[in-house]
Motif scaffolding. Structure first.
Motif, PDB file in Angstrom:
ATOM      1  N   GLU A 159      55.399  20.054  51.713  1.00  0.00           N
ATOM      2  CA  GLU A 159      55.294  18.781  52.444  1.00  0.00           C
ATOM      3  C   GLU A 159      55.068  19.012  53.933  1.00  0.00           C
ATOM      4  OE1 GLU A 159      58.321  15.183  53.804  1.00  0.00           O
ATOM      5  OE2 GLU A 159      58.924  16.588  52.226  1.00  0.00           O
ATOM      6  N   LEU A 160      55.791  19.992  54.513  1.00  0.00           N
ATOM      7  CA  LEU A 160      55.700  20.200  55.955  1.00  0.00           C
ATOM      8  C   LEU A 160      54.462  20.987  56.346  1.00  0.00           C
ATOM      9  CD1 LEU A 160      59.456  20.788  56.784  1.00  0.00           C
ATOM     10  CD2 LEU A 160      58.098  18.697  57.013  1.00  0.00           C
ATOM     11  N   VAL A 161      53.955  21.831  55.465  1.00  0.00           N
ATOM     12  CA  VAL A 161      52.659  22.476  55.726  1.00  0.00           C
ATOM     13  C   VAL A 161      51.572  21.408  55.793  1.00  0.00           C
ATOM     14  CG1 VAL A 161      50.856  23.906  54.679  1.00  0.00           C
ATOM     15  CG2 VAL A 161      53.190  24.767  54.828  1.00  0.00           C
ATOM     16  N   ALA A 162      51.603  20.467  54.853  1.00  0.00           N
ATOM     17  CA  ALA A 162      50.610  19.391  54.866  1.00  0.00           C
ATOM     18  C   ALA A 162      50.719  18.553  56.139  1.00  0.00           C
ATOM     19  CB  ALA A 162      50.789  18.503  53.629  1.00  0.00           C
ATOM     20  N   ARG A 163      51.953  18.246  56.549  1.00  0.00           N
ATOM     21  CA  ARG A 163      52.149  17.446  57.754  1.00  0.00           C
ATOM     22  C   ARG A 163      51.659  18.192  58.995  1.00  0.00           C
ATOM     23  NH1 ARG A 163      58.144  15.489  58.858  1.00  0.00           N
ATOM     24  NH2 ARG A 163      57.847  14.797  56.693  1.00  0.00           N
ATOM     25  N   ALA A 164      51.983  19.479  59.082  1.00  0.00           N
ATOM     26  CA  ALA A 164      51.554  20.263  60.246  1.00  0.00           C
ATOM     27  C   ALA A 164      50.036  20.404  60.287  1.00  0.00           C
ATOM     28  CB  ALA A 164      52.213  21.639  60.216  1.00  0.00           C
ATOM     29  N   ALA A 165      49.398  20.473  59.108  1.00  0.00           N
ATOM     30  CA  ALA A 165      47.938  20.609  59.040  1.00  0.00           C
ATOM     31  C   ALA A 165      47.231  19.267  59.092  1.00  0.00           C
ATOM     32  CB  ALA A 165      47.556  21.339  57.756  1.00  0.00           C
ATOM     33  N   ASP A 166      48.020  18.172  59.110  1.00  0.00           N
ATOM     34  CA  ASP A 166      47.481  16.812  59.170  1.00  0.00           C
ATOM     35  C   ASP A 166      46.577  16.516  57.968  1.00  0.00           C
ATOM     36  OD1 ASP A 166      47.263  14.290  60.249  1.00  0.00           O
ATOM     37  OD2 ASP A 166      45.524  14.788  61.495  1.00  0.00           O
ATOM     38  N   VAL A 167      47.081  16.863  56.784  1.00  0.00           N
ATOM     39  CA  VAL A 167      46.367  16.532  55.554  1.00  0.00           C
ATOM     40  C   VAL A 167      47.352  15.829  54.613  1.00  0.00           C
ATOM     41  CG1 VAL A 167      44.758  18.462  55.754  1.00  0.00           C
ATOM     42  CG2 VAL A 167      46.874  18.756  54.426  1.00  0.00           C
ATOM     43  N   GLY A 168      46.798  15.165  53.608  1.00  0.00           N
ATOM     44  CA  GLY A 168      47.634  14.456  52.657  1.00  0.00           C
ATOM     45  C   GLY A 168      48.119  15.345  51.532  1.00  0.00           C
ATOM     46  N   LEU A 169      48.830  14.731  50.587  1.00  0.00           N
ATOM     47  CA  LEU A 169      49.354  15.421  49.413  1.00  0.00           C
ATOM     48  C   LEU A 169      48.843  14.732  48.157  1.00  0.00           C
ATOM     49  CD1 LEU A 169      53.044  15.713  50.626  1.00  0.00           C
ATOM     50  CD2 LEU A 169      51.568  17.679  50.180  1.00  0.00           C
ATOM     51  N   GLU A 194      61.668  16.606  34.937  1.00  0.00           N
ATOM     52  CA  GLU A 194      60.384  15.976  35.267  1.00  0.00           C
ATOM     53  C   GLU A 194      60.213  15.730  36.758  1.00  0.00           C
ATOM     54  OE1 GLU A 194      56.688  14.221  35.342  1.00  0.00           O
ATOM     55  OE2 GLU A 194      57.626  15.531  33.849  1.00  0.00           O
ATOM     56  N   HIS A 195      61.261  15.268  37.438  1.00  0.00           N
ATOM     57  CA  HIS A 195      61.133  15.016  38.870  1.00  0.00           C
ATOM     58  C   HIS A 195      60.785  16.302  39.621  1.00  0.00           C
ATOM     59  CE1 HIS A 195      61.828  13.294  42.848  1.00  0.00           C
ATOM     60  NE2 HIS A 195      62.587  14.352  43.123  1.00  0.00           N
ATOM     61  N   GLY A 196      61.464  17.385  39.272  1.00  0.00           N
ATOM     62  CA  GLY A 196      61.185  18.658  39.931  1.00  0.00           C
ATOM     63  C   GLY A 196      59.804  19.175  39.615  1.00  0.00           C
ATOM     64  N   VAL A 197      59.339  18.964  38.381  1.00  0.00           N
ATOM     65  CA  VAL A 197      57.986  19.389  37.993  1.00  0.00           C
ATOM     66  C   VAL A 197      56.948  18.682  38.847  1.00  0.00           C
ATOM     67  CG1 VAL A 197      56.276  19.353  36.137  1.00  0.00           C
ATOM     68  CG2 VAL A 197      58.631  20.050  35.651  1.00  0.00           C
ATOM     69  N   ARG A 198      57.099  17.365  39.008  1.00  0.00           N
ATOM     70  CA  ARG A 198      56.150  16.607  39.822  1.00  0.00           C
ATOM     71  C   ARG A 198      56.188  17.081  41.279  1.00  0.00           C
ATOM     72  NH1 ARG A 198      53.761  12.144  37.827  1.00  0.00           N
ATOM     73  NH2 ARG A 198      53.484  11.302  39.917  1.00  0.00           N
ATOM     74  N   LYS A 199      57.384  17.373  41.769  1.00  0.00           N
ATOM     75  CA  LYS A 199      57.514  17.854  43.153  1.00  0.00           C
ATOM     76  C   LYS A 199      56.765  19.170  43.337  1.00  0.00           C
ATOM     77  CE  LYS A 199      61.243  18.990  46.507  1.00  0.00           C
ATOM     78  NZ  LYS A 199      60.342  19.352  47.526  1.00  0.00           N
ATOM     79  N   GLN A 200      56.949  20.109  42.406  1.00  0.00           N
ATOM     80  CA  GLN A 200      56.317  21.420  42.556  1.00  0.00           C
ATOM     81  C   GLN A 200      54.816  21.377  42.309  1.00  0.00           C
ATOM     82  OE1 GLN A 200      59.295  23.629  39.972  1.00  0.00           O
ATOM     83  NE2 GLN A 200      59.100  25.089  41.661  1.00  0.00           N
ATOM     84  N   ALA A 201      54.352  20.374  41.575  1.00  0.00           N
ATOM     85  CA  ALA A 201      52.919  20.244  41.304  1.00  0.00           C
ATOM     86  C   ALA A 201      52.202  19.412  42.350  1.00  0.00           C
ATOM     87  CB  ALA A 201      52.715  19.628  39.915  1.00  0.00           C
ATOM     88  N   THR A 202      52.916  18.926  43.351  1.00  0.00           N
ATOM     89  CA  THR A 202      52.313  18.158  44.442  1.00  0.00           C
ATOM     90  C   THR A 202      51.954  19.112  45.572  1.00  0.00           C
ATOM     91  OG1 THR A 202      53.577  16.179  43.852  1.00  0.00           O
ATOM     92  CG2 THR A 202      52.672  16.293  46.089  1.00  0.00           C
ATOM     93  N   ILE A 203      50.659  19.142  45.920  1.00  0.00           N
ATOM     94  CA  ILE A 203      50.179  20.147  46.868  1.00  0.00           C
ATOM     95  C   ILE A 203      49.319  19.485  47.948  1.00  0.00           C
ATOM     96  CG2 ILE A 203      50.228  21.915  45.074  1.00  0.00           C
ATOM     97  CD1 ILE A 203      47.187  21.734  44.900  1.00  0.00           C
ATOM     98  N   PRO A 204      49.086  20.180  49.072  1.00  0.00           N
ATOM     99  CA  PRO A 204      48.258  19.603  50.135  1.00  0.00           C
ATOM    100  C   PRO A 204      46.814  19.393  49.684  1.00  0.00           C
ATOM    101  CG  PRO A 204      49.578  21.429  50.974  1.00  0.00           C
ATOM    102  CD  PRO A 204      49.706  21.459  49.489  1.00  0.00           C
ATOM    103  N   ASP A 205      46.191  18.354  50.192  1.00  0.00           N
ATOM    104  CA  ASP A 205      44.765  18.134  49.915  1.00  0.00           C
ATOM    105  C   ASP A 205      43.966  19.334  50.416  1.00  0.00           C
ATOM    106  OD1 ASP A 205      45.489  15.669  48.952  1.00  0.00           O
ATOM    107  OD2 ASP A 205      44.922  14.577  50.786  1.00  0.00           O
ATOM    108  N   GLY A 206      43.089  19.838  49.547  1.00  0.00           N
ATOM    109  CA  GLY A 206      42.255  20.989  49.915  1.00  0.00           C
ATOM    110  C   GLY A 206      42.859  22.328  49.581  1.00  0.00           C
ATOM    111  N   ALA A 207      44.116  22.352  49.132  1.00  0.00           N
ATOM    112  CA  ALA A 207      44.766  23.624  48.823  1.00  0.00           C
ATOM    113  C   ALA A 207      44.267  24.180  47.502  1.00  0.00           C
ATOM    114  CB  ALA A 207      46.282  23.453  48.778  1.00  0.00           C
ATOM    115  N   VAL A 208      44.251  25.509  47.408  1.00  0.00           N
ATOM    116  CA  VAL A 208      43.865  26.216  46.192  1.00  0.00           C
ATOM    117  C   VAL A 208      45.127  26.814  45.582  1.00  0.00           C
ATOM    118  CG1 VAL A 208      42.521  28.140  45.251  1.00  0.00           C
ATOM    119  CG2 VAL A 208      41.590  26.762  47.136  1.00  0.00           C
ATOM    120  N   SER A 209      45.330  26.590  44.291  1.00  0.00           N
ATOM    121  CA  SER A 209      46.495  27.147  43.613  1.00  0.00           C
ATOM    122  C   SER A 209      46.246  28.601  43.235  1.00  0.00           C
ATOM    123  CB  SER A 209      46.831  26.345  42.358  1.00  0.00           C
ATOM    124  OG  SER A 209      47.822  27.012  41.583  1.00  0.00           O
TER     125      SER A 209
END
Length: 426
Positions: free
Chosen positions: A84-94, A123-138
């Motif tokens: 979440e904070l990497v996305a915020r610092a990079a000014d991109v969405g999730l 399930e809540h934790g799964v969704r949290k861990q699968a939420t990534i910054p826009d443009g990120a590569v897994s």
């Protein structure tokens, strides 16, 4: 990236347990060695807790480098905030990555079945861990935490799990991503040279380096006291090899007798290689070090083809029963004596049928010392088929320092015994 300068890498190691001293950081040093090997300048290693403000501020600063590597904070709990904070610092969405959601969900369902818990708990934790910054590569999963690579306006950001084994498993995948490949194409790794000394002070090495001409003109030198050895590392830029050759030659003129390696090998590796080259087996007999010499040797992968074992003979009865140290010798000379060290070395060779041995006995303190035999007194004895050496030291410091000094010195005594002839001074 400025012409003529290595690109900068910032390493951000997250986890309140590290800041509070509950755990020791292993990722920062490992990553620093990796980025240096690739040709980056590891400009900073920041260890930061899970505080949202602290971590966001650190990440914003780190995005000013060419490469930012972040470890930790990728779990399913409320204080895992890295993505979440990497996305915020990079000014991109999730966004929720559907493939990651399925992949993490599969792992979590298996765990839920094994533990007989409902998947809804996960399930809540799964969704949290699968939420990534826009443009990120897994990078795929290590456990249930995905590694990620994100190209920002300035930096390439690599996000890796905190457990060292998982981080190291995903790191090669990060290097194969397009953002990293493009960045690495602009990097020319410097040549690295290593000089390892024992038995000389850091100030003496620094003086010799200065008199040899010092660093500069494409050669960067660092001097570090580590494990009671002195390590000199040289980074040699392209075109500066002749300058490095000259510097090393002049540096070694006064220091050659203290040099034990021109590689990054540990003294334990040097000892094992020396035994291996001569087809010799090795054993240790330890009293005050309590197995620390054996631990250093067995920490080296492949040690089993040389090292046969150790006998930790702390009590006098064990020295007598297991190492055949005579009761009469113990009564006459004491457990801490040259005579006992010699008997221990001979005893472990015979008992374990080894070709080479080293024995350590001493007074590590804080109690147990006398005017005749003070705290810090250590006797070492090493034997090979053709050389026997015995040394006595009065080590300064506390119990931990004395034991570690004795351990390192025992390994270096072995090295000398294995690499010197009978007539050479140890």
């Amino acid at each position: 990236m400025n012409a003529g300068k290595r690109p900068r890498a910032f390493l951000v190691i997250t986890g309140s347990e590290l800041v509070r001293g509950d755990r020791t950081d292993r990722n920062g040093p490992w990553l620093a060695q990796e980025v240096l090997r690739l040709g980056f300048e590891p400009a900073r290693i920041d260890i930061v807790g899970d505080s949202e403000d602290e971590l966001e501020g650190t990440l914003r600063a780190a995005l000013g480098a060419d490469l930012c590597v972040v470890s930790g904070g990728l779990g399913p709990t409320h204080d895992d905030r890295t993505v979440e904070l990497v996305a915020r610092a990079a000014d991109v969405g999730l966004h929720l990555d559907a493939d990651l959601h399925d992949e993490i969900g599969t792992v979590s369902r298996r765990f839920a079945e094994r533990t007989k818990r409902p998947y809804a708990d996960f399930e809540h934790g799964v969704r949290k861990q699968a939420t990534i910054p826009d443009g990120a590569v897994s990078l795929g999963l290590a456990g249930t935490a995905p590694g990620l690579v994100l190209q920002t306006e300035r930096a390439v950001v690599v996000v890796l799990p905190g457990p060292p084994g998982e981080l190291q498993r995903l790191w090669p995948s990060a290097l194969e991503t397009e953002p990293l490949r493009k960045l690495l194409a602009r990097v020319q790794p410097p040549e690295r040279r290593f000089l390892r000394f024992f038995g000389v002070t850091e100030s003496a090495v620094a003086k010799a380096l200065a008199e040899a001409g010092g660093e500069g003109d494409g050669v960067e030198a660092t001097i570090c006291a580590r494990d009671f050895e002195i390590h000199v590392d040289l980074l040699v830029e392209p075109g500066a090899q002749a300058r490095a050759d000259e510097l090393v030659g002049r540096l070694l003129d006064p220091l050659d007798r203290y040099l034990f390696a021109r590689t990054d090998m540990s003294v334990a590796e040097v000892v094992l290689d020396a035994c291996r080259a001569r087809g010799l087996t090795l054993a240790t007999a330890e009293s005050c070090t309590g197995g620390m010499v054996a631990e250093r040797l067995t920490a080296v992968p492949g040690a089993s083809d040389v090292f046969v074992g150790s006998i930790v003979a702390y009590a006098d009865g064990v020295k007598t029963d297991e190492l055949a140290v005579s009761a009469a010798a113990l009564a006459r000379y004491g457990a801490v004596s040259a005579e006992t060290a010699a008997a221990m070395a001979e005893g472990v060779r015979r008992r374990l049928e080894a070709d080479v041995s080293v024995a350590v006995t001493g007074i590590a303190g804080p109690g147990g010392g006398t005017e005749e035999k003070p705290v810090g007194l250590v006797y070492l004895h090493a034997q090979s088929p053709d050389v026997t050496r015995a040394v006595e030291f009065q080590f300064p410091g506390d119990r931990d320092s004395i034991r570690r000094r004795a351990t390192v010195t025992a390994l270096h005594l072995l090295r000398r015994v294995l690499t010197q002839s009978r007539d050479e001074d140890v």
